[in-house]
Write an enzyme that holds these catalytic residues in place. Structure first.
Site, PDB file in Angstrom:
ATOM      1  N   THR A 127      43.104  45.212  40.036  1.00  0.00           N
ATOM      2  CA  THR A 127      43.158  44.452  41.334  1.00  0.00           C
ATOM      3  C   THR A 127      43.684  45.313  42.401  1.00  0.00           C
ATOM      4  OG1 THR A 127      45.242  43.581  40.599  1.00  0.00           O
ATOM      5  CG2 THR A 127      43.203  42.260  39.875  1.00  0.00           C
ATOM      6  N   ASP A 128      43.787  44.808  43.459  1.00  0.00           N
ATOM      7  CA  ASP A 128      44.420  45.226  44.712  1.00  0.00           C
ATOM      8  C   ASP A 128      45.137  44.102  45.355  1.00  0.00           C
ATOM      9  OD1 ASP A 128      42.580  43.966  46.530  1.00  0.00           O
ATOM     10  OD2 ASP A 128      41.276  45.713  46.614  1.00  0.00           O
TER      11      ASP A 128
END
Lengths: 143, 143, 143, 143
Positions: free
Chosen positions: C18-19
């Site tokens: 994820t970011d």
């Protein structure tokens, strides 16, 4: 008397390195240590890329990190690298990772990694004499 | 008397995880630990995704890994996860990472990570009571 | 008449993927395509790990992805893989990436990657005859 | 008449970015494009970090890359970034990725990525007027 050799590497935290907590994901600090280590060896006149071409591989056998404060996207990161200990078959690097900007500067993490020398088949070997001498020199305060 | 709770996660090493030494790059082991931790919490009936939706974040404050043998592309990897220690504000997980196949099976790494609870603003907080109870139960051998 | 060969790979989105936008960072979809491709070759009785041991490397020369909806942490991801086109020196894989759970299922991305065969020195070569035949068989609807 | 705005980002390929083929794994080129895009926006006086703080997110909806030659560990990489096209809700960036050193310099990849503006809930929105104007200015040759 000067202090032992230290190098400083700087770069910005990448968006790809953040996670959904909004900070840099912790495993990337080990990659940042690798950047510090690469620059440290280069500053001694020996690039790690050359070492591999000569058949010497350095494999990480132990890593420890303490995370003190989070790094964020686009922060200017600073990795200071030094040698903690040199043995005939292993070298331990120390790292201090910090934020340079935006203000205020902050210490983000402290780490050590221990690496052993392997030949092209992955068999442990002694560090090549010239490398060992360079590392020992860099680990010692100069008179 | 049974032993404390342990979970096992399995998956294959990805090509993207290898480096030019022909083995899995060391930082990915921390990602594998995260997979083990995610599955461990799920096995207690609490997903980490839910915890975050409730405003509880678990941030890694310390990581230690010893690398014993290399993992290679397409190896079947096994991560065994348990709890080493629970405190009111922190939990330490232990991990044993191994290769299941191809033969012979091998122990690849041992790791611990310590996590602290943060609220949505990143301020340290106590672990929520129900989570604390679950973790303490999982850390203790059952009678 | 059956349709051409297709394989399905499933796994969960990792937190590390994820970011800070709260979704999976886009470059990881290429890694997911690689997982699909690895499983596709395995389903034909040829592992990519074996191919490399025989001195055949497959290098990506072109990649295209359209992102339709975001993947989130812990989503159950499904990658469907097939062959779009086979030539004597190149093969193009197609991929549909979707979310299986949580509900509702969704199509997340469509991708293609073209790979060429290289020998151990990185020189382009023809696909080995047995591999070429396998890929052509898998690309064609069976009667 | 000058040409449209272009920026150049430089950095070294990381060991962590290589794979067992001895070259940089292809998905990392998308991360390198993101570095180029970040620097491009910064050169216009708008950082992407600021945009997000103002509630504007740019999500990649399409990516295309052609890989021309491999990047290797420690290569000095150069990413040249420009705008291919601006619309009210989307912007397409173009990238040329090359090796600066060691000699000879080489063109490694060409890429485009299309991004759309999203609000904090992930709903598509128009690009904010000031950003749209900046991007349109940067996309046009100056008189």
């Amino acid at each position: 008397m000067t202090t032992p050799h230290r190098t400083v590497s700087t770069f910005r935290a990448r968006y790809a390195e953040t996670d959904q907590m909004g900070v840099v994901y912790h495993s990337h600090y080990l990659v940042w240590c690798e950047i510090g280590r690469t620059d440290f060896l280069r500053s001694l006149g020996r690039t790690y890329a050359e070492l591999e071409r000569e058949g010497v591989y350095l494999a990480v056998t132990e890593a420890r990190i303490r995370f003190l404060a989070p790094a964020r996207y686009d922060d200017e990161i600073r990795v200071e690298t030094w040698i903690e200990r040199v043995q005939s078959r292993a070298v331990t690097f120390g790292y201090e990772i910090g934020r340079v900007a935006p203000s205020p500067p902050a210490r983000l993490a402290l780490a050590t990694t221990t690496l052993v020398a392997l030949d092209v088949r992955g068999t442990p070997m002694r560090l090549p004499p010239d490398l060992l001498q360079l590392l020992r020199g860099a680990a010692t305060p100069s008179p």
